[in-house]
Write a protein that holds these residues in place. Sequence first.
Motif, PDB file in Angstrom:
ATOM      1  N   ARG A  90       1.259  81.259  18.160  1.00  0.00           N
ATOM      2  CA  ARG A  90       2.490  80.747  18.551  1.00  0.00           C
ATOM      3  C   ARG A  90       3.635  81.021  17.230  1.00  0.00           C
ATOM      4  O   ARG A  90       3.298  80.566  16.074  1.00  0.00           O
ATOM      5  CB  ARG A  90       2.524  79.487  18.802  1.00  0.00           C
TER       6      ARG A  90
ATOM      7  N   LEU B 176      13.349  70.430  26.064  1.00  0.00           N
ATOM      8  CA  LEU B 176      12.498  71.923  25.742  1.00  0.00           C
ATOM      9  C   LEU B 176      11.192  71.962  26.560  1.00  0.00           C
ATOM     10  O   LEU B 176      10.946  73.016  26.864  1.00  0.00           O
ATOM     11  CB  LEU B 176      12.327  71.629  23.957  1.00  0.00           C
TER      12      LEU B 176
ATOM     13  N   ASP C 239       4.870  75.301  20.384  1.00  0.00           N
ATOM     14  CA  ASP C 239       6.127  76.134  20.341  1.00  0.00           C
ATOM     15  C   ASP C 239       7.279  75.667  19.422  1.00  0.00           C
ATOM     16  O   ASP C 239       7.910  76.094  18.834  1.00  0.00           O
ATOM     17  CB  ASP C 239       6.841  76.455  21.731  1.00  0.00           C
TER      18      ASP C 239
ATOM     19  N   SER D 128       6.210  79.170  15.794  1.00  0.00           N
ATOM     20  CA  SER D 128       6.589  77.895  16.155  1.00  0.00           C
ATOM     21  C   SER D 128       7.808  77.674  15.373  1.00  0.00           C
ATOM     22  O   SER D 128       7.949  78.346  14.267  1.00  0.00           O
ATOM     23  CB  SER D 128       5.309  76.683  15.623  1.00  0.00           C
TER      24      SER D 128
ATOM     25  N   LEU E  57      17.232  76.134  22.513  1.00  0.00           N
ATOM     26  CA  LEU E  57      16.576  77.307  22.633  1.00  0.00           C
ATOM     27  C   LEU E  57      17.127  78.447  22.482  1.00  0.00           C
ATOM     28  O   LEU E  57      16.334  79.430  22.192  1.00  0.00           O
ATOM     29  CB  LEU E  57      16.029  76.847  24.003  1.00  0.00           C
TER      30      LEU E  57
ATOM     31  N   LYS F  51       8.664  74.907  27.268  1.00  0.00           N
ATOM     32  CA  LYS F  51       8.020  75.049  25.507  1.00  0.00           C
ATOM     33  C   LYS F  51       6.833  73.888  25.428  1.00  0.00           C
ATOM     34  O   LYS F  51       7.183  72.803  25.962  1.00  0.00           O
ATOM     35  CB  LYS F  51       9.057  74.667  24.581  1.00  0.00           C
TER      36      LYS F  51
END
Length: 282
Positions: free
Chosen positions: A9, A36, A134, A11, A266, A41
Amino acid sequence: MPEQRSRPRDSRVIALANQKGGTGKTTTTVNLGIGLARLGKKVLLIDADPQGDLTTCLGWQDQDSLQTTLATVMGKIIRDEPFTADEGILHHSEGVDLMPANIELSDLEATLVNAMSREITLRTYVNEAKKNYDVVLIDCMPSLGMITINALAAADSVIIPVQAHYLPAKGMTQLIKNITRVKKRINPALKVDGVLLTLVDGRTNLARQTAEILRQTYGNVLKIYRSEIPVAIKAAETSAAGKSIYAYDKGSKAAQAYAEFSKEVLADGEKQRAKLQSSLSR
């Protein structure tokens, strides 16, 4: 045929910090995190405050009964004992995970002073935990003690919630200095994502003037998010209910504001990712 490994991921680790209390920092952590998650996510929230407000806000009122908290895992790291990234993780019904905290974190802060890697103990945990997420959001305590320094050392970036009815010029300047100090000495990649105006009462001249002064004073050096979080009694009630504003009062202006803020965060993350990929491909 060789075994295919899943791509790790990409992240993001974001600390929500302000040395002044009462800025809506914990409420923002909850509603940004769940916002999120609602956008698809996988999110981990880390309570890095011995008062455990984030843990309480998500419905775990009896923090002292929790067998494993952030203090437990950080204690293992200090003692060089093995730990797993998922131990102690609590699962909230609205789709986020939580690493809880309680007053034991205050005792651990004193222990950190004499620890060998005292500033990066939390980073050791986060670097393992983030592989499963994430986004990781760290709710910092309203001071710059060792736990907050650990949070800043573990983070990629910082979001600063600020009260719209109180101009924190002096406090903001000190906070930015402290973030800069951590960046220089411990975490060179650390940056400020932006400043979020909270507790905005649009009916008052003071709130409008504060927002305008903040944008004029810091807007050329810091991003001031377009989203503004209004004053809302319902938002304060959510902590007692253990729910987000989306579940507690989904049609409210506060719920709409947090939803828009989540989209803004985001989108910023996607821009940063695209910029990084572009620079790597050159």
